[in-house]
Design a protein around this motif. Sequence first.
Motif, PDB file in Angstrom:
ATOM      1  N   PHE A  21      -3.088  49.724   6.120  1.00  0.00           N
ATOM      2  CA  PHE A  21      -2.844  48.646   7.067  1.00  0.00           C
ATOM      3  C   PHE A  21      -2.238  49.138   8.516  1.00  0.00           C
ATOM      4  N   TRP A  22      -0.994  49.794   8.337  1.00  0.00           N
ATOM      5  CA  TRP A  22      -0.302  50.108   9.413  1.00  0.00           C
ATOM      6  C   TRP A  22      -1.019  51.104  10.306  1.00  0.00           C
ATOM      7  N   SER A  23      -1.825  51.867   9.921  1.00  0.00           N
ATOM      8  CA  SER A  23      -2.796  52.558  10.857  1.00  0.00           C
ATOM      9  C   SER A  23      -3.697  51.865  11.397  1.00  0.00           C
ATOM     10  N   LYS A  24      -4.292  50.990  11.087  1.00  0.00           N
ATOM     11  CA  LYS A  24      -5.165  50.054  11.810  1.00  0.00           C
ATOM     12  C   LYS A  24      -4.259  49.043  12.904  1.00  0.00           C
ATOM     13  N   VAL A  25      -3.038  48.832  12.493  1.00  0.00           N
ATOM     14  CA  VAL A  25      -2.221  48.082  13.235  1.00  0.00           C
ATOM     15  C   VAL A  25      -2.011  48.774  14.599  1.00  0.00           C
ATOM     16  N   THR A  26      -1.669  50.188  14.214  1.00  0.00           N
ATOM     17  CA  THR A  26      -1.163  50.829  15.460  1.00  0.00           C
ATOM     18  C   THR A  26      -2.247  51.832  16.125  1.00  0.00           C
ATOM     19  N   ARG A  28      -3.264  54.546  14.870  1.00  0.00           N
ATOM     20  CA  ARG A  28      -2.960  55.918  14.609  1.00  0.00           C
ATOM     21  C   ARG A  28      -3.263  56.455  13.330  1.00  0.00           C
ATOM     22  N   PRO A  29      -3.696  57.755  13.013  1.00  0.00           N
ATOM     23  CA  PRO A  29      -3.938  58.203  11.956  1.00  0.00           C
ATOM     24  C   PRO A  29      -2.939  58.371  10.905  1.00  0.00           C
ATOM     25  N   LEU A  44       1.064  58.787  11.371  1.00  0.00           N
ATOM     26  CA  LEU A  44       1.414  59.834  12.700  1.00  0.00           C
ATOM     27  C   LEU A  44       1.465  59.002  14.112  1.00  0.00           C
ATOM     28  N   LEU A  45       2.539  58.447  14.416  1.00  0.00           N
ATOM     29  CA  LEU A  45       2.560  57.615  15.690  1.00  0.00           C
ATOM     30  C   LEU A  45       2.423  58.740  17.007  1.00  0.00           C
ATOM     31  N   ALA A  46       2.036  58.391  18.069  1.00  0.00           N
ATOM     32  CA  ALA A  46       1.582  58.973  19.297  1.00  0.00           C
ATOM     33  C   ALA A  46       3.094  59.698  19.958  1.00  0.00           C
ATOM     34  N   GLU A  47       4.250  58.932  19.406  1.00  0.00           N
ATOM     35  CA  GLU A  47       5.444  59.302  20.083  1.00  0.00           C
ATOM     36  C   GLU A  47       6.548  58.861  19.156  1.00  0.00           C
ATOM     37  N   GLY A  48       7.346  59.555  19.097  1.00  0.00           N
ATOM     38  CA  GLY A  48       8.486  59.340  18.301  1.00  0.00           C
ATOM     39  C   GLY A  48       8.427  59.550  16.718  1.00  0.00           C
ATOM     40  N   PRO A  49       9.000  58.981  15.968  1.00  0.00           N
ATOM     41  CA  PRO A  49       9.102  59.051  14.668  1.00  0.00           C
ATOM     42  C   PRO A  49       7.692  58.638  13.863  1.00  0.00           C
TER      43      PRO A  49
END
Length: 123
Positions: A21-26, A28-29, A44-49
């Motif tokens: 779900f959060w991968s689709k929200v952001t 990010r993979p 894995l977010l683009a920047e940060g934690p």
Amino acid sequence: MTSVLQNVAIDCANAYELALFWSKVTGRPLHPDDKPGDRETEVLLAEGPVLYFNEVPEPKTVKNRLHLCLRPDTSRDEEVERLLGLGATFVGDHRNPDGTGWAILADPEGNEFCVLRGESERA
């Protein structure tokens, strides 16, 4: 001495599904090693934690003391509709007639998060 923020940990009942779900929200993979049934997963977010999902036995019972705030690259209201389509639920409306404010949603396991105005709406 200082500490570096490694991840934002989210307790949940189904780590893989909530991470999807959060991968689709952001957009990010997931971590490349994550798979269905894993008790720990990461987005894995683009920047940060990273967003770290950890299965725990107890269910969520009260309001979050810590939550994520999202700033969309579209309008706030467009993003709210998109997230509702992904499985979020609407929790609270703090939008104001002048366009300021935010909307509170919850992910599929009930963890609240805010959707703020997009950058173009803030200009």
